[in-house]
Design a protein around this motif. Structure first.
Motif, PDB file in Angstrom:
ATOM      1  N   THR A  67     -34.081 -33.933  17.450  1.00  9.80           N
ATOM      2  CA  THR A  67     -32.220 -34.536  18.257  1.00  9.80           C
ATOM      3  C   THR A  67     -32.217 -35.104  16.578  1.00  9.80           C
ATOM      4  N   ARG A  68     -30.141 -35.421  16.131  1.00 14.59           N
ATOM      5  CA  ARG A  68     -29.521 -35.705  14.887  1.00 14.59           C
ATOM      6  C   ARG A  68     -30.109 -37.270  14.329  1.00 14.59           C
ATOM      7  N   ARG A  69     -29.846 -38.027  15.330  1.00 13.50           N
ATOM      8  CA  ARG A  69     -30.469 -39.184  15.602  1.00 13.50           C
ATOM      9  C   ARG A  69     -32.050 -39.709  16.231  1.00 13.50           C
ATOM     10  N   PRO A  70     -32.203 -40.408  15.247  1.00  9.76           N
ATOM     11  CA  PRO A  70     -33.827 -41.076  15.460  1.00  9.76           C
ATOM     12  C   PRO A  70     -34.032 -41.323  17.429  1.00  9.76           C
ATOM     13  N   ILE A  71     -34.687 -41.410  17.699  1.00  6.43           N
ATOM     14  CA  ILE A  71     -35.677 -41.736  18.669  1.00  6.43           C
ATOM     15  C   ILE A  71     -36.382 -43.457  18.432  1.00  6.43           C
ATOM     16  N   GLU A  72     -36.200 -44.763  19.343  1.00  8.89           N
ATOM     17  CA  GLU A  72     -36.861 -45.588  19.222  1.00  8.89           C
ATOM     18  C   GLU A  72     -37.289 -45.669  20.826  1.00  8.89           C
ATOM     19  N   VAL A  73     -38.797 -45.943  20.963  1.00  9.81           N
ATOM     20  CA  VAL A  73     -39.353 -46.482  22.220  1.00  9.81           C
ATOM     21  C   VAL A  73     -39.444 -47.577  21.977  1.00  9.81           C
ATOM     22  N   VAL A  74     -38.876 -48.874  22.741  1.00  6.83           N
ATOM     23  CA  VAL A  74     -39.112 -50.366  22.849  1.00  6.83           C
ATOM     24  C   VAL A  74     -39.935 -50.665  23.052  1.00  6.83           C
ATOM     25  N   ASN A  75     -40.943 -52.034  23.101  1.00 10.89           N
ATOM     26  CA  ASN A  75     -41.043 -53.335  24.143  1.00 10.89           C
ATOM     27  C   ASN A  75     -41.174 -54.191  23.927  1.00 10.89           C
ATOM     28  N   TRP A  76     -39.731 -54.907  24.489  1.00 10.93           N
ATOM     29  CA  TRP A  76     -39.417 -56.290  24.214  1.00 10.93           C
ATOM     30  C   TRP A  76     -40.651 -57.723  24.660  1.00 10.93           C
ATOM     31  N   ALA A  97     -30.809 -39.386  27.110  1.00 10.05           N
ATOM     32  CA  ALA A  97     -30.978 -39.653  25.488  1.00 10.05           C
ATOM     33  C   ALA A  97     -30.857 -38.568  24.828  1.00 10.05           C
ATOM     34  N   LEU A  98     -30.980 -37.312  25.313  1.00 12.46           N
ATOM     35  CA  LEU A  98     -30.951 -36.031  24.475  1.00 12.46           C
ATOM     36  C   LEU A  98     -29.190 -36.109  24.320  1.00 12.46           C
ATOM     37  N   GLU A  99     -28.989 -35.776  25.379  1.00 16.19           N
ATOM     38  CA  GLU A  99     -27.098 -36.109  24.587  1.00 16.19           C
ATOM     39  C   GLU A  99     -25.818 -37.073  23.743  1.00 16.19           C
ATOM     40  N   THR A 100     -27.608 -37.889  24.039  1.00 21.54           N
ATOM     41  CA  THR A 100     -26.632 -39.206  22.861  1.00 21.54           C
ATOM     42  C   THR A 100     -27.567 -39.526  21.688  1.00 21.54           C
ATOM     43  N   ALA A 101     -28.150 -39.138  21.733  1.00 20.84           N
ATOM     44  CA  ALA A 101     -29.065 -38.073  20.390  1.00 20.84           C
ATOM     45  C   ALA A 101     -28.536 -37.266  19.716  1.00 20.84           C
ATOM     46  N   GLU A 102     -28.145 -36.080  20.755  1.00 17.55           N
ATOM     47  CA  GLU A 102     -27.484 -35.095  19.789  1.00 17.55           C
ATOM     48  C   GLU A 102     -28.569 -34.473  19.446  1.00 17.55           C
TER      49      GLU A 102
END
Length: 416
Positions: free
Chosen positions: A120-129, A408-413
């Motif tokens: 993907t063009r944008r990074p993807i981050e998995v978050v645990n709040w 997520a894929l559509e948003t991260a390109e």
């Protein structure tokens, strides 16, 4: 026109195995979990999550509120990331899926992208709040609230549990007070997958809930002070009974909620009575009131009527009374562009869907203040949550994560 990514699916078996493996950490007494925030069990769950993320090729960072960010790089390092995630902490008698599905579903999205060789063009981050549940430390969603500028970090770290232990001290004790300043991390958007925690999707046979709004809520803590006295020898006219006042306020909260049916809800969820002896009239009662509605004006009306009614009850019974607001957030409208992507993904994959309003608070509600945000719900059996009997199916979890993958894929390109 279809594209090569139109029919992509996550690995549902692997997602389910991960949920079951995490459920072994901080087990409850009848199949659920007791992995309260910043306990040793929470630390163990965090370390397992970190290992899984690193095995998937991600780098893990931790901010000073203990929130974990696992990053999969994009092809353009200058772009802000797309976040996915939720929380790993549970209620004292919590289920295996509340929050955890959102974190491990997001991790499964990354694992599936790795399997398929998709960039993907944008990074993807998995978050645990940290501390989403708010059981051990009030208020709920405190770390995401600090991240979004709603709470002061020093104030948040000064919160204490029932044993007087400070949130900040417990962060240090389990080794998760990270070096990264809270809120420094930028994001392009956030998507949160969660179980519904209500009965609508299951009752209607719907696969996917498209969460358009989050209810606003207000938490009040009420302290009533009466006079301890012997239950047998004190005449009824001489009693100053804090327990009686609490009972009448519980009834008042129920009546106020019903007056704004069908969307309003209200209840007393936590109560402590003193001295809690079978033959002593209660001299003090401390309890919390939880009221919710998707309209801010209705919440304000409920708040005002409960305060006024409680004051009248206390006056009539000659009780002392203090009311403190211990948590609140306004109703949330989620981002329409992201919601459209979720709807399109569900349609493309053949899943039934409906728009829905969240009755519970979520980290996404705070992050919505600083970035476009949306939520995906999957059904849960009988709508039961915050209970060890909480249950979902592998098919429901898989459908939710499939939709998360596509949104997520559509948003991260996708590249290429």
């Amino acid at each position: 026109m279809t594209t090569p990514t139109d029919n992509l699916r996550i690995n549902g078996d692997r997602l389910w195995d991960s949920l079951m493996e995490m459920a072994k950490v901080g087990p409850g007494v009848r199949g659920g979990n007791n992995r309260q925030t910043l306990t040793d069990a929470d630390r163990e769950g965090r370390l397992l999550f970190q290992r899984w993320c690193e095995d998937a090729g991600m780098t893990v960072a931790v901010d000073s509120m203990g929130t974990m960010f696992a990053r999969r790089e994009g092809t353009d390092a200058s772009l802000d990331p797309v976040m996915m995630g939720s929380h790993l902490d549970t209620q004292p008698t919590g289920g295996k899926y509340d929050g955890v599905l959102g974190v491990l579903g997001a991790l499964e999205v990354v694992r599936s992208l790795n399997d398929l060789g998709i960039r993907t063009r944008r990074p993807i981050e998995v978050v645990n709040w940290t501390n989403e549940e708010g059981t051990r430390f009030v208020p709920a969603m405190v770390a995401s609230g600090v991240f979004a500028g709603r709470y002061d970090e020093a104030w948040a770290k000064s919160r204490t549990d029932a044993e007087g232990k400070r949130l900040g001290d417990e962060l240090k004790r389990i080794g998760f007070e990270g070096p990264e300043p809270v809120g420094q991390r930028k994001l392009h958007a956030m998507l949160e997958l969660h179980i519904e925690q209500g009965p609508i999707l299951e009752d209607e046979g719907i696969d996917i809930g498209v969460v358009t709004h989050g209810q606003g809520l207000k938490w009040l803590q009420i302290t009533l002070t009466g006079k301890e006295a012997h239950t047998g020898s004190t005449p009824m006219p001489k009693r100053i009974n804090a327990g009686l006042g609490a009972a009448r306020i519980v009834q008042l909260v129920d009546e106020v909620a019903w007056s704004h049916a069908p969307l309003a809800v209200g209840a007393v969820g936590h109560m402590e009575v003193y001295p809690n002896s079978r033959n002593i009239i209660q001299g003090k009662v401390v309890f919390t009131v939880d009221i919710r509605h998707p309209d801010k004006a209705v919440i304000a009306d409920m708040d005002a009527r409960i305060r006024a009614g409680a004051a009248k009850i206390a006056e009539d019974l000659k009780l002392g009374m203090e009311i403190e607001e211990v948590g609140a957030f306004d109703p949330v409208a989620f981002d329409e562009t992201l919601l459209s992507r979720i709807r399109d993904a569900a349609d493309r994959l053949g899943y039934s869907r409906r728009d829905i309003v969240s009755g519970a608070g979520h980290d996404a509600c705070w992050i919505n203040r600083v970035a476009p945000t949306a939520m995906i719900f999957c059904p849960c059996v009988d709508g039961l949550s915050h209970n060890e009997d909480e249950e979902i199916s592998k098919a429901w979890a898989t459908a939710g994560a499939d939709v998360l993958l596509h949104a997520a894929l559509e948003t991260a390109e996708v590249v290429g």
